[in-house]
Design an enzyme around this catalytic site. Structure first.
Site, mmCIF file in Angstrom:
data_model
loop_
_atom_site.group_PDB
_atom_site.id
_atom_site.type_symbol
_atom_site.label_atom_id
_atom_site.label_comp_id
_atom_site.label_asym_id
_atom_site.label_seq_id
_atom_site.Cartn_x
_atom_site.Cartn_y
_atom_site.Cartn_z
ATOM 1 C CG ASP A 14 -1.679 -1.368 1.569
ATOM 2 O OD1 ASP A 14 -1.959 -2.468 0.359
ATOM 3 O OD2 ASP A 14 -2.528 -1.312 2.146
ATOM 4 C CE LYS A 75 -3.703 -4.393 1.509
ATOM 5 N NZ LYS A 75 -4.497 -3.938 2.307
ATOM 6 C CB CYS A 108 -1.481 -3.399 5.601
ATOM 7 S SG CYS A 108 -3.401 -2.475 5.486
#
Length: 179
Positions: A14, A75, A108
């Site tokens: 990310d 995602k 994450c």
């Protein structure tokens, strides 16, 4: 335990357009991630990059796109391992070591790393290529993962362990990225 290129996969979580500017030390994080991607490509380590909800957070920053062979997956789950496509892609590579870099460390990265360890992967979190919005969150991530079984490493540790020795064509090509 050494990090071995033939057993590794690099996962970059990310590093997206709307996240990066809010992070601690974004330039350092992006520079080190670029070094990891170039090194992985050079030594034949598969690369997976994720994008959390790109419609809202944007795509991966341009500085990190375009690495030949890098797989980019969208995602919605905070833990990459909860995403079926990611889990299947990672499992299909047949590698037991995961090198993790990413944002946000305390969300994450923590959840992905914990899930990977639960599933039997040997995970190494690259501390100088991982970031959060606050220093406290970054430090909490590293502390938690360290006691949870992850190896805490730096970009140079990963690159030199992948290389294994000096004097090779790969070493000569990657050395300027580290100096």
């Amino acid at each position: 335990m050494l990090i071995r290129a033939e057993e590794s996969v690099l996962v970059v979580i990310d590093m997206q357009e709307r996240l990066v500017p809010a992070m601690q030390a974004p330039a350092r994080t992006i520079r080190n991630t670029r070094t990891l991607l170039a090194s992985a490509h050079e030594v034949g380590v598969p690369m997976i990059m994720t994008e959390q909800y790109p419609a809202g957070l944007g795509r991966t920053v341009p500085e990190l796109t375009g690495t030949p062979g890098a797989i980019v997956l969208e995602k919605m789950h905070f833990s990459c391992m909860e995403d079926e496509t990611f889990a299947e892609t990672l499992g299909g590579l047949g590698r037991r070591q995961v090198i993790l870099a990413g944002m946000e460390a305390h969300i994450c990265v923590v959840q992905t790393c914990a899930s990977m360890i639960e599933q039997g992967f040997e995970v190494f979190v690259v501390s100088d290529a991982t970031a959060s919005r606050t220093l406290e969150s970054e430090q909490a991530c590293i502390a938690r993962l360290s006691v949870g079984g992850a190896g805490i490493v730096t970009t140079e540790m990963v690159v030199f362990e992948w290389l294994g020795k000096a004097g090779t064509p790969a070493f000569k090509k990657l050395l300027p990225l580290i100096k």
